[in-house]
Every structure is written in structure tokens, then in C-alpha cells.
Design a protein around this motif. Structure first.
Motif, PDB file in Angstrom:
ATOM      1  N   SER A 128       0.854  -1.198   0.000  1.00  0.00           N
ATOM      2  CA  SER A 128       0.000   0.000   0.000  1.00  0.00           C
ATOM      3  C   SER A 128       0.889   1.247   0.000  1.00  0.00           C
ATOM      4  N   CYS A 136      -4.772   2.756  -0.408  1.00  0.00           N
ATOM      5  CA  CYS A 136      -5.409   1.454  -0.147  1.00  0.00           C
ATOM      6  C   CYS A 136      -4.733   0.796   1.050  1.00  0.00           C
ATOM      7  N   CYS A 138      -5.983  -1.053   3.220  1.00  0.00           N
ATOM      8  CA  CYS A 138      -6.535  -2.363   3.559  1.00  0.00           C
ATOM      9  C   CYS A 138      -5.844  -3.501   2.822  1.00  0.00           C
TER      10      CYS A 138
END
Length: 313
Positions: A128, A136, A138
Motif C-alpha cells: 500500500s 489502499c 486495507c
């Protein structure tokens, strides 16, 4: 050569030529030092990376010389419709190779692929990161294995292979009259080729960013952060800055100045800025790379660490 320039223009042209000469001498001296002092496993990679700025401003200086010679004979807007002229194909391929070489340099500075896997045996890559997935959070963390290293290398290698192919394809389409650089309609090939090149560029920069985020602390003693910053400046100034100036010139925000059209004058300004910027980066790169850094200590084996704990009183 400078018949169409006034006195300030001739003075600026002389300064840019002097910068190019000095920077070339600085790079040659630095390349000789690297060839003598750096181990052979890293020598070619570091010379490639250091050549990014000199090749960039040298290409722009050649382009300025050509434009000054023909600006009074050929309408300059005709030259900028040809994708092979702006940017030059050899610069496109060279920058693509430099991005791949920078990734390989980080691996070499860690001791090679085997030593890197030993140092980060139970660690993970954080994917990420920019420029693709910085928002992002996650996304899962990926373990550092031979397969993940292969995918990172492939992420930069594909850019070095596919971008010259797409540039060559655009030149072929231009000769057939099917490629117009500023025709961005969905029916034309220009927007699709440009978007595909943009995606390949982001993937290559993403792979380098993933590796840098993992090794920046380990390689802090080798000044990897300033080296990464210089590499980023070269990529951004040669691509993003030039694209913004050319976009402003296309929209006629940069006015024309006969015999130069708006498009030609915008590219002319971008080249002058790049010569000065790449000159500064070349001088700074000499201070960063022209050093003999100590190799990293080899990672300790877990079995040896356990034996040392048993023997300690």
C-alpha cells in the motif's frame, strides 16, 4: 546557430551550453571514479543511474541546437506532431532502463538476492504505497520470497521492454497518418497508447516504491534516501513537468513568439528548464555517489544466535 536570438537569448544559450560542458566533465570524472573504486557487481548499475541526468540534459541540448538551426526555415509546429521527436525514443528507453537499474541497485546494496532473503526472512512487503496504492491501506502485506522479488523485478523490466515497443508503434502509425499526438478522441490511437504507457510507468514506479519502503532503514548508512530523492526528481521533471508545460502550450496559455508557435515555445521552455535542473542534479549526484560506503554486516544465523545464548553465563 543563434541568428534568430536577441542578446539575452544568446547569453542564455551560452550559459546552457557551458552547463552542459561542465556537467559532462563531472559525469566523466565520476564514472572513472566508480570504475576504479566500486566492485564490478555494482559498477555498471551505478554508472547507468548516474547517467540519467547527463543523458537527459545532453539530449535537450542537442534538441535546442537543432531547433535553433531550423527554426527560421521549417515551421516548428510541424516537428512536434511527430511522436519520435518529442520525446526522443532513446531517452524513453534509457529512462525505462534506469528505473529497472535502481531497483537492482537496492537489491545489490543489500548483498544480493540471497542475502536480502536472509535479512528479511520473516518480513513482509507493504504494497500500500505510491504511486498506485498509497490510499489502499486495507491491502494485505506480502511475504518476502523469491517469487515476490521476481514480480518486483518483472514490474520494472516490463517497462524497459514495452515502452520502446509502444513508442515505435506510435512512430509507425504516425508515418501512416493514423497517429496525431494531440488528437485525444477515443477513436484515435494516441489516447490509448498514452494511457497504456502511463499504466506501465505507474507499475514500474510502484515496484521501486515497494522495495524502497522496505530497505530504506537498512540502507540508510549508504544514503539510499538522497539517492531515491534524486531518482524521483529526474523522473518527475522529465515526465510530469514536461507534460504540464506542453499541455499549457497546447491550450495556448503559453503565447506564441514568432517564428515559434505556442507548442514549439512550450517545448523550448521545458528544455531550457531541464538543462538547468539536470545540471544541479548531476552535481549533487556526484557528492552522493562518489563515496566508498562500507558493506553491510552479514545477517546472523538463528542457530548461531541460539548457541550464543546457551554459552553465555
Amino acid at each position: 546557430l543563434s541568428a534568430g536570438l536577441d542578446l539575452p537569448g544568446r547569453f542564455l544559450f551560452a550559459i546552457l551550453t557551458l552547463m552542459t560542458l561542465i556537467a559532462n566533465l563531472v559525469f566523466i570524472e565520476e564514472a572513472v571514479y566508480i570504475y576504479r573504486k566500486i566492485p564490478s557487481s555494482k559498477r555498471s548499475i551505478i554508472i547507468w543511474i548516474n547517467a540519467a541526468a547527463p543523458v537527459s540534459y545532453h539530449g535537450k541540448e542537442i534538441k535546442l541546437n537543432v531547433e535553433n538551426r531550423i527554426s527560421l526555415k521549417i515551421p516548428m509546429n510541424l516537428l512536434y506532431l511527430c511522436p519520435s521527436y518529442n520525446p526522443p525514443p532513446f531517452l524513453c528507453r534509457f529512462f525505462a532502463i534506469v528505473i529497472h537499474k535502481f531497483l537492482m541497485m537496492m537489491i545489490k546494496e543489500c548483498g544480493g538476492k540471497k542475502m536480502l532473503l536472509r535479512r528479511f526472512e520473516n518480513a513482509h512487503f507493504t504494497i500500500s504505497t505510491g504511486p498506485c496504492c498509497c490510499c489502499c491501506l486495507c491491502l494485505p502485506r506480502v511475504p518476502i520470497t523469491r517469487r515476490t522479488l521476481f514480480w518486483l523485478k518483472l514490474g520494472t523490466f516490463q517497462f524497459a521492454v514495452l515502452r520502446p515497443v509502444l513508442i515505435f508503434l506510435s512512430i509507425v502509425l504516425w508515418t501512416n497518418g493514423n497517429y496525431v499526438l494531440y488528437n485525444l478522441s477515443p477513436k484515435g490511437p494516441a489516447i490509448w497508447i498514452s494511457c497504456f504507457i502511463g499504466v506501465l510507468t505507474l507499475i514500474a514506479l510502484w515496484a521501486v516504491g515497494i522495495m524502497f519502503r522496505k530497505v530504506r532503514i537498512l540502507l540508510a548508512c549508504k544514503k539510499i534516501i538522497p539517492k531515491f530523492a534524486l531518482y524521483q526528481f529526474i523522473v518527475i521533471l522529465n515526465h510530469l513537468q514536461t507534460a504540464i508545460i506542453n499541455m499549457l502550450a497546447t491550450q495556448k496559455i503559453i503565447p506564441c513568439a514568432p517564428p515559434l508557435s505556442s507548442t514549439a515555445r512550450g517545448s523550448y521552455i521545458a528544455q531550457q528548464l531541464l538543462i538547468m535542473e539536470m545540471f544541479l542534479i548531476t552535481v549533487i549526484s556526484r557528492m552522493v555517489y562518489r563515496r566508498k560506503y562500507h558493506d553491510l554486516d552479514p545477517p546472523e544465523c538463528p542457530a548461531e544466535e541460539a548457541g550464543d545464548k546457551k554459552q553465555s553465563p
